[in-house]
Design an enzyme around this catalytic site. Structure first.
Site, PDB file in Angstrom:
ATOM      1  N   TYR A 107      61.921  -7.970 -32.873  1.00  0.00           N
ATOM      2  CA  TYR A 107      62.418  -7.723 -31.836  1.00  0.00           C
ATOM      3  C   TYR A 107      63.877  -8.322 -31.753  1.00  0.00           C
ATOM      4  O   TYR A 107      64.175  -9.458 -31.725  1.00  0.00           O
ATOM      5  CB  TYR A 107      61.591  -8.230 -30.660  1.00  0.00           C
ATOM      6  CG  TYR A 107      62.420  -8.203 -29.216  1.00  0.00           C
ATOM      7  CD1 TYR A 107      62.515  -6.947 -28.561  1.00  0.00           C
ATOM      8  CD2 TYR A 107      62.739  -9.253 -28.486  1.00  0.00           C
ATOM      9  CE1 TYR A 107      63.140  -6.670 -27.442  1.00  0.00           C
ATOM     10  CE2 TYR A 107      63.561  -9.028 -27.183  1.00  0.00           C
ATOM     11  CZ  TYR A 107      63.582  -7.656 -26.793  1.00  0.00           C
ATOM     12  OH  TYR A 107      63.985  -7.595 -25.378  1.00  0.00           O
ATOM     13  N   TYR A 161      63.033   2.920 -29.085  1.00  0.00           N
ATOM     14  CA  TYR A 161      63.064   1.540 -28.632  1.00  0.00           C
ATOM     15  C   TYR A 161      61.582   1.280 -27.938  1.00  0.00           C
ATOM     16  O   TYR A 161      61.102   2.004 -27.175  1.00  0.00           O
ATOM     17  CB  TYR A 161      64.115   1.310 -27.455  1.00  0.00           C
ATOM     18  CG  TYR A 161      64.292  -0.016 -27.115  1.00  0.00           C
ATOM     19  CD1 TYR A 161      65.476  -0.688 -27.898  1.00  0.00           C
ATOM     20  CD2 TYR A 161      63.546  -0.771 -26.149  1.00  0.00           C
ATOM     21  CE1 TYR A 161      65.604  -2.114 -27.610  1.00  0.00           C
ATOM     22  CE2 TYR A 161      63.898  -2.271 -26.121  1.00  0.00           C
ATOM     23  CZ  TYR A 161      64.992  -2.627 -26.653  1.00  0.00           C
ATOM     24  OH  TYR A 161      65.159  -3.956 -26.368  1.00  0.00           O
TER      25      TYR A 161
END
Length: 388
Positions: free
Chosen positions: A341, A297
């Site tokens: 995103y 991430y």
């Protein structure tokens, strides 16, 4: 699930379908429509119909309720529906929830989804706006009056300490941005397709919150992503090779807050990811040397470095050199810095593609893929593997 013993979930469920909308800065349609498009695409990928679905999982932040998505997709009765908290920290946990439901016999086919207009609608990067009174708000109250109003400013505190503790400069973060954008440049689905960067580009980008520059920060994206989870037995009968969930874990560390855990003894690590790492290694039987691809991430570059260290890929302070040497393929879709995103859900999809052997940046022989969810918050992770 105990954080001190191997759990029994590993190998009992698999991801069998992935689907997404295009990734844009202005989708021109509602978040519900984005969710439905992604869910239908994932079901089509799996060779399943809406009527096969009896479970749905999403994020607490999502504006499209499970029952509304079910109705809009043409699903029937649901026997399981669940939501996971803490923003991007929920990404891998949605898959864990689905796998738990399947393993327990509560549901047979569970779809995980996330959809938002995070660029054209509510922009998380804009920082804290009006909030209803809550205990979480009280924690933020210790930081907001001093100007720490945005996620970038919260992460900058830990990033500055990391640099100081290890005698590094902000160039250390640039290696992550360069690697992500290298892979995004060859991924047609990525927003930054065809646009790699150099360390010089990183160093020339404007400050956002020192020591973070623009190219240390993830995008803001409109789009949707969905994943289909079912039992390994049923997965073997479907259209695509299953990506077996070899391990799934959640983790929250001591003195945990949402992005502002500044009162811990040490700000140079991510204890919540350490909890996840220990459980993933126990359950999967893997270690750092067994991982072929890391989908970590990357909302902010410093936390990619800290994750590598928490998982034991390298020692403390050694992650910048580890990334620069490309000792592990990282974020082969381009990550959230380069592709989109989507609160980490597109990263799970890339892990599935690597296991299937269908990634546009395929790592030859990839058989163990580590995926992580949002950091700085209670978080989650997965180890995916091929069947057999």
């Amino acid at each position: 699930m105990s954080a001190r013993a191997r759990d029994s979930l590993g190998g009992r469920a698999a991801i069998v379908g992935i689907g997404a909308t295009e990734f844009s800065k202005d989708s021109g349609r509602s978040e519900l429509r984005l969710a439905v498009e992604a869910v239908r695409a994932a079901l089509d990928d799996a060779g399943l119909a809406p009527a096969d679905v009896d479970g749905l999982v999403t994020f607490t932040m999502d504006t499209s309720p499970e029952i509304t998505v079910a109705q809009a997709c043409g699903m029937g009765e649901l026997s399981f529906f669940s939501r996971v908290h803490y923003g991007g920290g929920a990404a891998c946990a949605t898959v864990q929830q689905a796998a738990l439901a399947v393993a327990a016999g509560v549901a047979e086919v569970v779809v995980c989804y996330r959809a938002f207009n995070e660029r054209s609608g509510r922009r998380f990067g804009a920082g804290v706006r009006h909030r209803e009174p809550s205990a979480e708000g009280v924690a933020l109250g210790w930081a907001l009056p001093f100007g720490l109003l945005t996620p970038a400013s919260w992460v900058a505190m830990a990033a500055q300490r990391y640099l100081h503790a290890h005698g590094l400069t902000p160039e250390a973060f640039g290696h992550v941005a360069v690697v992500d954008r290298k892979y995004a440049a060859t991924n047609p689905a990525a927003w930054f397709h065809g646009r790699p960067i150099t360390l010089a580009d990183h160093a020339a980008s404007r400050w956002i919150a020192e020591p973070l520059r623009l190219l240390d920060c993830c995008q803001e994206t409109d789009g949707g992503q969905a994943l289909v989870v079912t039992s390994l037995e049923r997965a073997r009968e479907l259209r695509r090779p299953p990506a077996v969930i070899a391990a799934a874990a959640q983790g929250s560390g001591r003195a945990q807050e949402q992005m502002t855990s500044f009162y811990r003894d040490d700000l140079t690590g991510l204890p919540e990811m350490g909890v996840v790492a220990r459980q993933l290694w126990r359950t999967s039987g893997c270690g750092p040397a067994d991982i072929d691809v890391g989908i970590l991430y990357d909302h902010f570059t410093p936390f990619v470095l800290m994750q590598l260290e928490e998982f034991g890929f390298c020692g403390r302070g050694e992650a910048p050199d580890f990334v620069a040497a490309e000792r592990l393929p990282l974020n082969t879709h381009g990550g959230q810095l380069g592709e989109a995103y989507l609160h980490g859900m597109n990263g799970v999809a890339e892990a599935v593609r690597q296991v299937r052997g269908t990634s546009v940046n395929q790592v030859p022989g990839a058989s163990r893929v580590l995926v992580t969810a949002g950091t700085g918050v209670p978080t989650s992770g997965l180890v995916l593997a091929p069947d057999g």
